[in-house]
Scaffold this active site. Structure first.
Site, PDB file in Angstrom:
ATOM      1  N   SER A 134       0.830  -1.198   0.000  1.00  8.56           N
ATOM      2  CA  SER A 134       0.000   0.000   0.000  1.00  8.56           C
ATOM      3  C   SER A 134       0.878   1.266   0.000  1.00  8.56           C
ATOM      4  O   SER A 134       1.778   1.405  -0.818  1.00  8.56           O
ATOM      5  CB  SER A 134      -0.952  -0.051   1.203  1.00  8.56           C
ATOM      6  OG  SER A 134      -1.920   0.950   1.116  1.00  8.56           O
ATOM      7  N   ASP A 255      -9.948  -3.277  -5.458  1.00  6.07           N
ATOM      8  CA  ASP A 255      -9.226  -2.497  -4.449  1.00  6.07           C
ATOM      9  C   ASP A 255      -9.906  -1.130  -4.310  1.00  6.07           C
ATOM     10  O   ASP A 255      -9.951  -0.366  -5.267  1.00  6.07           O
ATOM     11  CB  ASP A 255      -7.771  -2.325  -4.906  1.00  6.07           C
ATOM     12  CG  ASP A 255      -6.885  -1.743  -3.823  1.00  6.07           C
ATOM     13  OD1 ASP A 255      -7.389  -0.928  -3.027  1.00  6.07           O
ATOM     14  OD2 ASP A 255      -5.697  -2.101  -3.774  1.00  6.07           O
ATOM     15  N   HIS A 285      -8.117  -4.650  -1.273  1.00  9.93           N
ATOM     16  CA  HIS A 285      -6.807  -4.005  -1.125  1.00  9.93           C
ATOM     17  C   HIS A 285      -5.806  -4.865  -0.351  1.00  9.93           C
ATOM     18  O   HIS A 285      -4.667  -5.042  -0.762  1.00  9.93           O
ATOM     19  CB  HIS A 285      -7.009  -2.675  -0.391  1.00  9.93           C
ATOM     20  CG  HIS A 285      -5.747  -1.917  -0.135  1.00  9.93           C
ATOM     21  ND1 HIS A 285      -4.935  -1.458  -1.148  1.00  9.93           N
ATOM     22  CD2 HIS A 285      -5.146  -1.537   1.028  1.00  9.93           C
ATOM     23  CE1 HIS A 285      -3.895  -0.824  -0.621  1.00  9.93           C
ATOM     24  NE2 HIS A 285      -3.998  -0.864   0.688  1.00  9.93           N
TER      25      HIS A 285
END
Length: 317
Positions: A134, A255, A285
């Site tokens: 991320s 996501d 995600h």
């Protein structure tokens, strides 16, 4: 009466006992840097020879403890020595909570610890990989750009943040108005909060566990954080062509936090002769900690195949 959060995501079992049951040895320590102390962890395989080192960076508001360490443990059981650091302003590291006003400094701070280990006598001759999840993918890419050529054998990105989704982009008017306060507003936690955690985790039981992390940042995003993430995403997009190391980037099509475009653009624009992209239909995600086990296993299998193959291919000196 609400039940107390257990000290660890697995419950009350003593840490050493838990790690041994997983086949790893865990150590925790603090590392001094010019920008403050950062909290670091290592995960070493108990019964396997170490074939390479992996340096892991977590996402926004998270830390290397709680569920993120599941990723560290998986890699360690495959025969990798894994090192992870809480980013400045996160977890048990120093710094204002979740203030990312200077991402290059934040990346350099973690990188100083990673290089310290990378060049230690024990590990300097082994292949070495950077891993970022991320927003940690953005920090990892900055570390790569800050490193000497050939320092890293390869890069692994899990749902990286290189392109700001429309619903996350800070309003230019809002940033301009805060900018008129001569930087005084930079640390204010006053930006709109899109409640990302619910959009990141598909498995409802895992969502409960992640949401109970006592070190997770739950306040609104800070002005300087959103300004800087926006600026750094643009910077990375402008420099994709400078990526020459082998890499794997993975993303889910559903996501709701970072765009799959982040991984697709990196794949298209990077100069690396050895590059891999995996897109998972319908996944959210958080591909390893947040998906149902059968989905997480697909992602882990792909990661394991990729890294094992690169150690074979590039690890012989």
């Amino acid at each position: 009466m609400a039940s107390e959060t257990p000290p660890n995501f697995w419950g009350d079992m003593p840490e050493e006992e838990y790690y041994t049951s997983q086949g790893v040895r865990n150590t925790k320590s603090y590392f001094d840097t010019p920008n403050g102390k950062i909290f670091t962890q290592s995960f070493l395989p108990l019964d396997k020879k170490v074939k390479a080192t992996v340096y892991m960076t977590h996402g926004y508001g998270s830390d290397t403890g709680w569920l993120f360490q599941r990723i560290c443990i998986y890699y360690s059981t495959w025969g990798y020595a894994v090192f992870a650091a809480d980013l400045l302003g996160h977890g048990r590291s120093e710094g204002l909570r979740c203030y990312l006003g200077d991402m290059e400094k934040i990346a350099a701070t973690s990188l100083s610890f990673f290089k310290h280990v990378r060049y230690s006598e024990e590990y300097r001759d082994l292949p070495a990989f950077l891993f970022g999840e991320s927003m940690g993918g953005l920090a990892t890419m900055l570390m790569y750009f800050q490193s000497e050529p050939e320092m890293w054998t390869g890069l692994i990105f899990s749902a990286p943040l290189f392109v700001m989704p429309e619903n996350m982009k800070p309003s230019k008017v809002r940033l301009f108005m805060y900018g008129l306060l001569f930087g005084l507003a930079d640390t204010w936690a006053t930006m709109p909060d899109n409640k990302m955690v619910g959009k990141a985790i598909k498995d409802p039981e895992k969502l409960k566990i992640i949401a109970s992390n006592p070190r997770r940042y739950t306040g609104p995003p800070r002005v300087g954080t959103m300004r800087e993430l926006s600026r750094m995403c643009q910077y990375i997009q402008d420099n994709f062509s400078k990526v020459t190391a082998p890499f794997l980037t993975v993303h889910g099509t559903s996501d709701g936090v970072t765009c799959p475009t982040s991984s697709q653009l990196l794949y298209e624009k990077a100069s690396s002769p050895d590059k891999s992209l995996k897109i998972y239909e319908g996944m959210y995600h958080s591909l390893i900690q947040g998906e149902p086990d059968e989905n997480a296993e697909i992602v882990l299998r792909d990661m394991r195949e990729w890294i094992d193959e690169r150690v074979e291919r590039y690890g012989k000196k």
